[in-house]
Design a protein around this motif. Sequence first.
Motif, PDB file in Angstrom:
ATOM      1  N   LEU A  71       0.765  -1.009   0.022  1.00  0.00           N
ATOM      2  CA  LEU A  71       0.009   0.070  -0.028  1.00  0.00           C
ATOM      3  C   LEU A  71       0.920   1.322  -0.029  1.00  0.00           C
ATOM      4  O   LEU A  71       1.833   1.357   0.783  1.00  0.00           O
ATOM      5  N   VAL A  72       0.585   2.229  -0.815  1.00  0.00           N
ATOM      6  CA  VAL A  72       0.924   3.488  -0.797  1.00  0.00           C
ATOM      7  C   VAL A  72       0.134   4.555  -0.497  1.00  0.00           C
ATOM      8  O   VAL A  72      -1.027   4.770  -0.957  1.00  0.00           O
ATOM      9  N   LYS A  73       0.498   5.439   0.357  1.00  0.00           N
ATOM     10  CA  LYS A  73      -0.574   6.282   1.107  1.00  0.00           C
ATOM     11  C   LYS A  73      -0.184   7.753   0.485  1.00  0.00           C
ATOM     12  O   LYS A  73       0.838   8.232   0.728  1.00  0.00           O
ATOM     13  N   VAL A  74      -1.279   8.486   0.155  1.00  0.00           N
ATOM     14  CA  VAL A  74      -1.160   9.753  -0.553  1.00  0.00           C
ATOM     15  C   VAL A  74      -1.986  10.931   0.209  1.00  0.00           C
ATOM     16  O   VAL A  74      -2.991  10.182   1.192  1.00  0.00           O
ATOM     17  N   ASP A  75      -2.071  12.017   0.134  1.00  0.00           N
ATOM     18  CA  ASP A  75      -2.813  12.913   0.800  1.00  0.00           C
ATOM     19  C   ASP A  75      -4.168  13.290   0.135  1.00  0.00           C
ATOM     20  O   ASP A  75      -5.149  13.578   0.917  1.00  0.00           O
ATOM     21  N   ASN A  76      -4.187  13.172  -1.178  1.00  0.00           N
ATOM     22  CA  ASN A  76      -5.402  13.299  -1.732  1.00  0.00           C
ATOM     23  C   ASN A  76      -5.813  12.630  -3.118  1.00  0.00           C
ATOM     24  O   ASN A  76      -4.661  11.847  -3.486  1.00  0.00           O
ATOM     25  N   GLN A  77      -6.996  12.799  -3.743  1.00  0.00           N
ATOM     26  CA  GLN A  77      -7.251  12.175  -4.911  1.00  0.00           C
ATOM     27  C   GLN A  77      -6.547  12.343  -5.972  1.00  0.00           C
ATOM     28  O   GLN A  77      -6.074  11.466  -6.954  1.00  0.00           O
ATOM     29  N   GLN A  78      -6.004  13.680  -6.240  1.00  0.00           N
ATOM     30  CA  GLN A  78      -5.204  14.106  -7.296  1.00  0.00           C
ATOM     31  C   GLN A  78      -3.977  13.489  -7.463  1.00  0.00           C
ATOM     32  O   GLN A  78      -3.530  13.003  -8.664  1.00  0.00           O
ATOM     33  N   GLN A  79      -3.461  13.364  -6.172  1.00  0.00           N
ATOM     34  CA  GLN A  79      -1.964  12.641  -5.915  1.00  0.00           C
ATOM     35  C   GLN A  79      -2.180  11.346  -6.556  1.00  0.00           C
ATOM     36  O   GLN A  79      -1.453  10.572  -7.224  1.00  0.00           O
ATOM     37  N   LEU A  80      -3.306  10.518  -5.995  1.00  0.00           N
ATOM     38  CA  LEU A  80      -3.544   9.131  -6.335  1.00  0.00           C
ATOM     39  C   LEU A  80      -3.637   9.084  -7.872  1.00  0.00           C
ATOM     40  O   LEU A  80      -3.157   7.930  -8.238  1.00  0.00           O
ATOM     41  N   ILE A  81      -4.371   9.790  -8.611  1.00  0.00           N
ATOM     42  CA  ILE A  81      -4.723   9.671  -9.941  1.00  0.00           C
ATOM     43  C   ILE A  81      -3.589   9.723 -10.650  1.00  0.00           C
ATOM     44  O   ILE A  81      -3.116   9.013 -11.606  1.00  0.00           O
TER      45      ILE A  81
END
Length: 265
Positions: free
Chosen positions: A169-179
């Motif tokens: 699992l890689v965790k990011v802060d928001n949806q834009q970063q995820l996409i």
Amino acid sequence: MIGMTMKRIVFLLHLAVIFFQPWCLSQAGEAIAVTAAPLPAKLMLAAEDSWPPFADDLGHGLSHRLIAAAFGRRGIEVESLVVPYQRAMMMAEKGNVDGVFNVARQSSTRTRFVFGERPLFTASASFYHKVDKRLAAKDKWSLPKGTVIGIISGYEYGDELAKLTQLQLVKVDNQQQLINLLLIGRIHGAIMYDAVAREQLQLMGVADEIVPAFANHSSDIFLAFSKQNPAAKTLAQQLDLGLTELQQNGEYAKLLAQLGPLGRP
């Protein structure tokens, strides 16, 4: 003899009054102490800033409208403080706000907050992948070991996620970063709530490049109340009543219809 007996009875009754009066007053005090705390006329709630169409950085979205309308039916005003989700959760836990938006009721949250019986809504989440680089699995259980999946830090993705030990699992802060990580190939897939993904993918112009692969879970989404607030249980009950009234008068259905389906596209 009878006179003496009556005097003794009267004497004993006086003793009973003397000894039991303090106890009765003590019990009355305890009863007052456990009486439900009075309801505030206005609530301060923490609303996350990056989960449109439910809650965005401008303080708009379905959750804002539902919560304001439900509490409005009960004569309670709502003010929202828009912050990142993890900060919103911390603020509610510490009692800095009365509650926090959009919390899934699962094992990791049940002990941290007070929940009502009625969710704001139910939302589904899916694994997403690129059209030209699809996940090599038919469902989440068959994802191969070492598959790199992106998620939002602090979000709830259902109790079953902890059982998918083969995933990295890689965790990011928001949806834009995820996409963006998915677009550049840094992750193999991402878990996103479907209504949120649909909104973000269209906004970023990549709805044809990133699509759902298979289901992750569905969650009932709640307004979670701070355990530090003595009126938390009563507020949860009031929200339940307000939501029930909205459903009965048809306003609830109208609000949800503005978004279209909350499940998979």
